[in-house]
Design an enzyme around this catalytic site. Structure first.
Site, short mmCIF file in Angstrom:
data_model
loop_
_atom_site.label_atom_id
_atom_site.label_comp_id
_atom_site.label_asym_id
_atom_site.label_seq_id
_atom_site.Cartn_x
_atom_site.Cartn_y
_atom_site.Cartn_z
CE LYS A 177 -2.91 4.04 1.72
NZ LYS A 177 -1.70 4.01 1.26
CD GLU A 250 12.65 0.72 9.70
OE1 GLU A 250 13.02 2.07 10.23
OE2 GLU A 250 13.06 -0.22 9.59
CB CYS A 284 13.27 9.38 7.63
SG CYS A 284 13.63 7.90 6.74
CD GLU A 378 10.11 12.93 10.51
OE1 GLU A 378 8.75 13.17 10.87
OE2 GLU A 378 10.71 12.60 10.91
P1 NDP Z 1 1.58 8.68 7.01
O1 NDP Z 1 2.33 8.21 8.83
O2 NDP Z 1 1.09 9.48 7.30
O3 NDP Z 1 1.75 7.42 6.09
C1 NDP Z 1 2.31 6.48 5.88
C2 NDP Z 1 1.82 5.58 4.96
O4 NDP Z 1 0.61 4.76 6.56
C3 NDP Z 1 0.67 6.26 3.77
O5 NDP Z 1 1.07 4.82 3.43
C4 NDP Z 1 -0.58 6.24 4.71
O6 NDP Z 1 -1.28 5.90 4.07
C5 NDP Z 1 -0.51 5.26 5.62
N1 NDP Z 1 -1.72 5.04 6.60
C6 NDP Z 1 -2.52 6.19 7.10
N2 NDP Z 1 -3.10 5.98 7.94
C7 NDP Z 1 -3.32 4.43 8.17
C8 NDP Z 1 -3.84 3.86 9.15
N3 NDP Z 1 -5.02 4.27 10.21
N4 NDP Z 1 -3.46 2.40 9.46
C9 NDP Z 1 -2.30 2.01 8.13
N5 NDP Z 1 -1.68 2.98 7.06
C10 NDP Z 1 -2.24 3.88 7.72
O7 NDP Z 1 2.62 9.24 6.59
P2 NDP Z 1 3.97 9.87 5.80
O8 NDP Z 1 3.18 9.19 3.91
O9 NDP Z 1 3.31 11.68 5.03
O10 NDP Z 1 5.71 9.68 5.99
C11 NDP Z 1 6.61 10.35 6.28
C12 NDP Z 1 7.11 10.18 7.45
O11 NDP Z 1 7.53 8.94 7.14
C13 NDP Z 1 7.90 10.64 8.25
O12 NDP Z 1 7.77 11.26 9.98
C14 NDP Z 1 9.06 10.21 7.89
O13 NDP Z 1 10.27 10.00 8.78
C15 NDP Z 1 8.55 9.00 7.95
N6 NDP Z 1 9.78 8.13 7.05
C16 NDP Z 1 10.08 6.83 8.45
C17 NDP Z 1 11.14 6.67 7.41
C18 NDP Z 1 12.63 5.14 8.37
O14 NDP Z 1 12.65 4.44 7.53
N7 NDP Z 1 12.07 5.62 9.11
C19 NDP Z 1 11.83 6.97 6.07
C20 NDP Z 1 10.85 6.89 5.37
C21 NDP Z 1 10.22 7.80 5.95
P3 NDP Z 1 -2.05 7.67 3.53
O15 NDP Z 1 -1.19 8.75 2.26
O16 NDP Z 1 -2.94 7.10 2.26
O17 NDP Z 1 -2.78 8.37 4.69
#
Ligand code: NDP
Length: 504
Positions: A177, A250, A284, A378
């Site tokens: 997803k 992560e 991140c 962040e």
């Molecule tokens: P989000 O937490 O908003 O979303 C991450 C994913 O989770 C998306 O696919 C989102 O879908 C999905 N999602 C949202 N709500 C739910 C739910 N209730 N249940 C299951 N899945 C859900 O993060 P971002 O996409 O905004 O990404 C940025 C964040 O990711 C930053 O905090 C960054 O630091 C972190 N990150 C961490 C990394 C690591 O390796 N530690 C690497 C890269 C980024 P949808 O987009 O459709 O809402």
């Protein structure tokens, strides 16, 4: 979920009874670049079932044949780097070369995962020990089955592929997803796998909003690998708790870079600015805080100011970085800058006026109170907070004073590794930034609010497996305590033996 994407949901044509769809949008221009289904729980369940059906044959293929399949996919990705880079640019707005760089890492990780899975996961003998000398003992790492991968938008290929490539190499099927902002990248990855490996439909795609991700968590997948924000990570864990589904989480970070008095200041300034501003700071493991030793702080700040001051965001190929991909993040960045300045921080580059959606110009802040959001939360924008410290040890202490613990960097000639080992993070680069992400053999992940579990490397392969231990009786032991017909003296004799061999 972003307003933009949600606003653009088109309800289905009832006559054709198709899923509703949503649009993906180029954040530089607002132009619609794709239309994708919003999968509901039933559709997610059907795709998980399809993945499960294909998985057993994939697992039975064995390491060598799976490697051939993954190598075919890698070659196809390598040939079409520019095509996928174009999709990444269109959905995130990042410059083409940054998208290419992301894909170089994807290809190298895919190569490592496929090439090392057998060595790391195959059945191997372990010593049975003195007390169980009649047993032959082996352990092997077997695939979970179907892994649900939920990814973010900031590195829409590199980040999820850290789970997808390793999970597939370990013999799992994957249902992916992607973020609602980058569904086209997810589709391209799934389609290219299907093209390279048509006989094994073990990489399925589901698209939609958070609800689709939530449905994946409760769909009966055997593990969920989530990458995203800490807040969503907690929701994912709660959903997975329902079925005791194991999770890899992560999350975000607030990575610090420490500059010691003997550091190569030019290299440190370069790394700080690149680490903080590349990809518009939406990384991140990007540098968000710098702790520089007082003795060299003035010179370091001059260098950072000079380098950051030259950078320009934009949508054109020559821009240093692109827009803020997720519109709602602009408010977070603005709030962090405003509060830091209101509470006595100084802007050496940029300031409040730098936030001009969809772009944010470089901002260098200093002397910001340590409890400001710009230091504790962040920011995910092209901003950096540079703070003076007495010495590198104070820098380590302040870096560790965070609920996050993802990555970090240290610039020091004499004490680099020593300081690195004192940092409470999953990864550290000495005299560079972000280098650990490019070394496929190194595990990647954090502690605290940055999550747990590891992608990449041998740990990343094992993350997508269940260890299975097997013992086989080779001969009968003269002393067998595990029978109701044992003699009275058996356990006593064993106590004597254990004292002899283990009690000294
Ligand atoms: P989000 O937490 O908003 O979303 C991450 C994913 O989770 C998306 O696919 C989102 O879908 C999905 N999602 C949202 N709500 C739910 C739910 N209730 N249940 C299951 N899945 C859900 O993060 P971002 O996409 O905004 O990404 C940025 C964040 O990711 C930053 O905090 C960054 O630091 C972190 N990150 C961490 C990394 C690591 O390796 N530690 C690497 C890269 C980024 P949808 O987009 O459709 O809402």
């Amino acid at each position: 979920m972003t307003q933009t994407a949600r606003d653009n949901v088109e309800m289905s044509d009832a006559a054709t009874a198709k899923s509703p769809t949503f649009e993906s949008i180029d954040p530089r221009t607002g132009e619609v670049v794709g239309q994708h289904p919003v999968h509901d729980a039933t559709e997610v369940g059907a795709l998980v079932a399809a993945a499960r059906e294909a998985q057993s044959e994939w697992a039975e293929l064995g390491f060598a044949e799976r490697k051939q399949c993954l190598d075919a996919w890698r070659k196809l990705l390598s040939k079409r780097v520019d095509e996928l880079a174009g999709v990444i640019c269109a959905e995130t707005g990042k410059p083409l070369d940054d998208a290419r760089l992301e894909l170089i890492l994807v290809i190298d990780h895919l190569h490592w995962a496929a090439g090392n899975a057998e060595k790391v996961l195959r059945r191997r003998k372990v010593s049975a020990g003195v007390l169980m000398a009649n047993q032959s003992a082996t352990v092997e790492y077997l695939p979970f089955g179907v892994v649900g991968v939920i990814g973010p938008w900031n590195y829409p290929a590199f980040t999820p592929m850290g789970s997808i490539a390793y999970a597939l190499a370990a013999g799992n099927a994957v249902v992916f997803k992607p973020s609602e902002l980058t569904p086209g990248v997810g589709l391209w990855l799934a389609d290219s796998f299907a093209e390279a490996v048509p006989e094994h439909p073990v990489f399925q795609l589901v698209t939609g909003f958070g609800e689709t991700g939530a449905a994946l968590c409760t769909s009966g997948v055997d593990k969920v690998a989530f990458t995203g924000s800490t807040a969503t990570g907690k929701r994912v864990m709660a959903a997975c708790a329902e079925n005791l589904t194991p999770v890899l989480v992560e999350c975000g970070g607030k990575d610090a870079l420490i500059v010691d008095a003997d550091a190569d200041l030019g290299a440190a300034a370069d790394a700080a600015v690149w680490g903080a501003m590349s990809n518009a700071g939406q990384t991140c493991i990007g540098v968000e805080r710098v702790y520089v030793v007082d003795a060299v702080a003035d010179r370091f700040l001059e260098m950072v100011t000079e380098r950051a001051g030259k950078l320009r965001p934009g949508g054109e190929p020559s821009a240093n970085f692109g827009p803020i991909t997720m519109p709602s993040q602009v408010d977070v960045i603005r709030r962090h800058i405003d509060e830091a300045l209101q509470r006595g921080g100084k802007a050496l580059v940029g300031g409040q006026h730098s936030v001009r959606p969809p772009f944010v110009e470089p901002v260098v802040l200093t002397d910001v109170p340590e409890d400001c959001a710009a230091v504790t939360e962040e920011t995910f924008g092209p901003t950096i907070v540079v703070q003076r410290v007495r010495d590198a040890d104070e820098g380590v202490a302040r870096a560790n004073d965070s609920r996050y613990g993802l990555g970090a960097a240290v610039f020091s000639r004499a004490r680099g590794v020593e300081l690195a080992r004192q940092l409470r993070t999953g990864m550290v680069s000495v005299n560079s930034v972000i280098a650990f992400a490019g070394v496929p053999a190194l595990p990647f992940g954090g502690v605290g609010d940055s999550g747990f579990g590891r992608i990449h490397g041998a740990d990343g392969l094992r993350e997508f497996t269940r260890p299975q231990s097997v013992t086989r009786t080779r001969f009968r032991m003269p002393l067998n305590p595990m029978t109701f017909s044992r003699s009275k003296g058996t356990v006593r004799r064993l106590v004597r033996l254990v004292r002899l061999v283990r009690g000294r």
